[in-house]
Design an enzyme around this catalytic site. Structure first.
Site, PDB file in Angstrom:
ATOM      1  CG  ASP A  44     -13.266  37.312  35.774  1.00 41.45           C
ATOM      2  OD1 ASP A  44     -13.407  38.190  34.712  1.00 41.45           O
ATOM      3  OD2 ASP A  44     -13.426  36.218  35.641  1.00 41.45           O
TER       4      ASP A  44
HETATM    5  C1  NOJ Z   1     -13.795  36.813  32.305  1.00 44.01           C
HETATM    6  C2  NOJ Z   1     -12.918  35.626  32.555  1.00 44.01           C
HETATM    7  O1  NOJ Z   1     -13.407  35.072  33.467  1.00 44.01           O
HETATM    8  C3  NOJ Z   1     -11.593  36.299  32.773  1.00 44.01           C
HETATM    9  O2  NOJ Z   1     -10.661  35.071  32.915  1.00 44.01           O
HETATM   10  C4  NOJ Z   1     -11.082  37.320  31.607  1.00 44.01           C
HETATM   11  O3  NOJ Z   1      -9.645  37.576  31.896  1.00 44.01           O
HETATM   12  C5  NOJ Z   1     -12.016  38.296  31.710  1.00 44.01           C
HETATM   13  N1  NOJ Z   1     -13.430  37.923  31.669  1.00 44.01           N
HETATM   14  C6  NOJ Z   1     -11.613  39.604  30.848  1.00 44.01           C
HETATM   15  O4  NOJ Z   1     -11.995  39.123  29.372  1.00 44.01           O
END
Ligand code: NOJ
Length: 744
Positions: free
Chosen positions: A291
């Site tokens: 993430d």
């Molecule tokens: C953080 C989030 O937790 C995740 O779900 C998301 O896909 C990514 N950022 C990208 O924006």
């Protein structure tokens, strides 16, 4: 005692994580020879830096969905050291980036473009939690398919969805992105969403899906986003992992790590999760991505001393691609040279990513997804907007309808429409709106207007704001209420009070909205409370006073039309809650399938598991939702015994005894009465959504597979034990009839 019980019970131990549906665990990717050769040839030409570049993902500046991160520059694009980019969309822009990469980089390896397409790209559908309340797997799949068609038409290859985190704590803001608190339903919805996003996998009108966030992100302490998760291995295996396994079985191509630590190990550093479970046990053949900045955050977790060791730990744990912090590009080459990372592992990770690019046809044509004509034609098609309305109306849960106030007669003459959400558009898009636009949203005001035209007067007053304590607007709202035939009051949360990093400690209606509702009710006029929010709220006082409550969540661009369909009886509500609504935050976690206690809760008795100042029961339980009609259930028919190798046939007839045609979601729960581990009081094991015309009866049959009646122990073995089970069938998790049967 325990031993003698064990003698009676026959225990089946399934190899950990073999699907209980009997599907085998062959890798879900057959590599063909041409592809293999192409990738091997390419790999042989790549420098180590170029390989690591493929493992690196950067973010476009225009849409930052996380904190400051590594900057994406033209020289980086041209260097060939980028595997993927996120958060840029639109064929024109993406074509331009790909062009720079292809024209300038040495090996011309196409870039993969990802985007958070969570509930629609442009045609924004209900937030995922809302949609889950439809329990309509076909429709949920259709909704994801629609998002996939639109997103791919905008040049996107890969959506960071579905989020399949089971969420049992409504304080956690991200409950809005998932399918609620139940594992069984969550797994079915996970499968439907993967199938929808990947409906035409490898073709330019379909995107790759991403199962996220692996794993147990939905169980943060105190419901605070990013907080640690400490749960037993049995709970991990039984509650949190199955929706991810369902994604693998549905052939999902990518996985994203979770931000949290799990039992002391950050998910992004967990070789247990990524190598042992995902790769070795589940034979997942796709690639994994961290993430946002989650690799760098291993330092803040306190398991890495610096950026370099964070990169090494994450990579060795099985995180193929590094999102946004740029640490793989910075440090992995050196780490390989120092033998802290095996080159073979780098090659394996790179291969997984190149395979996906190959299968998407990007080596043949890096511009394959950039078709401006298709982009114009496919986005916001009239049939998509119709489907968005259909999904929206099927996501609305009727919580209360005393005196049959709803549906409202279309002959109504004067409506007072009140509340901060009554004439609002932007909030109705909810959290994660991709490229959704406020101007495409039909507000509640417009929806009612569209329905009634000039036949009725609609008089609007905001009454109050969301958060402010200013009550200056009350007087006008109350006056309006008393001058009209019926009052519709739309209250709730702002869109960004749920979603990532939007956990709340209080679940009441923000600001003075509750007071406004109470004062409108005090006018004596019929008041319909329309809730719009991204999580279950604690609204016991509203429940006590209001005679009509409609939970509409955030329904996307067709919100107003869909709510009007329900308010005026063009659609008979059928949705049921997928998360329990607590009476108070003190009840949290308040999920329905909690484990038994040695002193079962009894509100009348001391020394039982209860609060002394609050009933144990939720305000509205899991599976609850009303209809304009009534459904009567016959006594269930099922044998007293069933065989361990067979299925239990359970039958019930449901009659629509009311005056409207309608749909009912018939739910089957099971409880294991005696087991070698403490089992939940009940667990959903089946459901059927059926349309029943008024006056008619439909026979519903469930075939409960004995293999579904097992549980996971703390060594992560799946065990089915013979003995006594209670089978329950009913309208919701509380309102059930039951019968005890024996598994022989
Ligand atoms: C953080 C989030 O937790 C995740 O779900 C998301 O896909 C990514 N950022 C990208 O924006």
């Amino acid at each position: 005692m325990y031993l003698s019980k064990k003698n009676i019970l026959l225990i089946f131990i399934f190899i950990a994580f073999v699907s209980v549906n009997g599907q085998n665990n062959l890798p879900n990717r057959n590599v063909n020879q041409k592809e293999e050769k192409f990738i091997e040839d390419l790999l042989s030409k790549m420098t180590l830096a170029e390989k690591i570049g493929q493992l690196s993902q950067y973010v476009g500046r225009e849409l930052l969905t996380g904190p400051e991160s590594q900057t994406l520059t033209d020289s980086l694009i041209e260097s060939g050291l980028i595997g993927s980019i996120l958060n840029i969309a639109g064929t024109k822009q993406l074509r331009e980036i790909q062009r720079k990469n292809i024209e300038k980089s040495r090996l011309k390896i196409p870039i993969l473009f990802g985007f958070d397409v969570i509930h629609g790209y442009k045609t924004i559908t209900p937030v995922p939690l809302a949609e889950s309340c439809s329990w309509d797997l076909e429709l949920i799949e259709k909704s994801a398919k629609m998002a996939s068609i639109e997103a791919s038409a905008a040049g996107i290859h890969w959506s960071f969805a579905p989020m399949v985190d089971v969420a049992r704590d409504p304080r956690w803001g991200r409950v809005v992105e998932g399918a609620g608190e139940d594992t069984y339903l969550g797994s079915k919805i996970a499968e439907a969403r993967v199938k929808g996003f990947q409906w035409n996998l490898w073709q330019p009108n379909s995107v790759l899906a991403c199962a996220k966030h692996f794993a147990a992100y939905g169980a943060p302490q105190a419901g605070r986003d990013y907080a640690p998760v400490d749960i037993s291995m049995s709970t991990l295996a039984e509650v949190y992992l199955p929706p991810f396994k369902a994604c693998v079985d549905a052939n999902v191509q990518t996985f994203m790590t979770a931000f949290n630590s799990l039992n002391g190990v950050p998910a992004t550093a967990s070789s247990f999760l990524f190598r042992e479970i995902l790769q070795d046990k589940w034979k997942f053949g796709g690639f994994t991505v961290s993430d946002w900045n989650a690799v760098k955050e291993l330092i803040a977790h306190g398991v890495a001393e610096d950026d370099k060791s964070a990169a090494i730990i994450a990579f060795n744990a099985g995180v193929d691609m590094n999102m946004t912090d740029g640490l793989y590009n910075k440090y992995l080459e050196q780490a390989v040279k120092e033998k802290q990372i095996d080159t073979k592992m780098i090659d394996e990770s790179v291969k997984r990513i190149l395979q996906i690019k190959y299968r998407l046809g990007l080596f043949e044509n890096p511009f394959r997804f950039f078709d401006e004509k298709r982009e114009k034609k496919e986005i916001k098609k009239p049939e998509f907007i119709e489907t968005a309305r259909d999904i929206a109306k099927k996501s609305i849960v009727l919580l209360k309808n005393e005196n049959k106030t709803l549906p409202i007669s279309k002959k109504v003459k004067k409506i007072a429409l009140i509340g901060p959400l009554a004439n609002n558009k932007s909030e109705l898009l909810g959290s994660w709106k991709a490229r959704g636009e406020e101007e495409d949203v039909v507000s509640l005001y417009e929806g009612i207007k569209n329905k009634l035209g000039n036949k009725a007067e609609i008089n609007y007053a905001q009454g109050c704001d969301f958060l402010s304590t200013n009550e200056d607007g009350f007087a006008q709202a109350i006056k309006l209420a008393s001058e009209n035939d019926i009052v519709i009051v739309a209250v709730g949360e702002k869109a960004l009070m749920s979603g990532e990093s939007r956990s709340r400690a209080s679940l009441s209606l923000p600001g003075v909205q509750e007071k406004l509702v109470q004062e409108l009710i005090a006018t004596g006029k019929p008041v319909v409370v329309v809730l719009m929010n991204g999580r279950p709220l604690a609204i016991p006082k509203i429940d006590e006073k209001a005679s009509v409550i409609l939970e509409t969540w955030f329904l996307g661009i067709q919100s107003g039309n869909a709510i009007a369909d329900v308010l005026f009886g063009d659609y008979n509500p059928s949705a049921k809650l997928t998360m329990s609504f607590p009476r108070s935050e003190g009840q949290i976690p308040n999920y329905y399938n909690y484990k038994r206690s040695g002193r079962p809760g009894d509100m009348e008795k001391t020394s039982t598991t209860r609060h002394i100042d609050l009933p144990n029961a939720n305000l509205y339980p899991f599976g609850y939702g009303l209809s304009y009609t009534e459904f009567a259930y016959s006594p269930m028919i099922c044998p007293d015994y069933f065989d361990a190798n067979g299925k239990l046939k359970v039958e019930v007839s449901v009659t629509n005894t009311g005056t409207y045609d309608g749909e009912e979601i018939v739910q089957l729960y099971v409880s294991d009465n005696v087991a070698s581990m403490v089992r939940p009081v009940k667990e959903l094991k089946g459901f059927k959504k059926v349309f029943i015309p008024k006056g008619e009866t439909v026979k519903i049959t469930f075939d409960v597979d004995s293999k579904e009646l097992g549980f996971w122990d703390n060594q992560m073995n799946y065990i089915v034990e013979k003995g006594s089970f209670t089978i329950m069938i009913g309208k919701n998790s509380e309102d059930v009839q039951q019968k005890i049967v024996k598994l022989m």
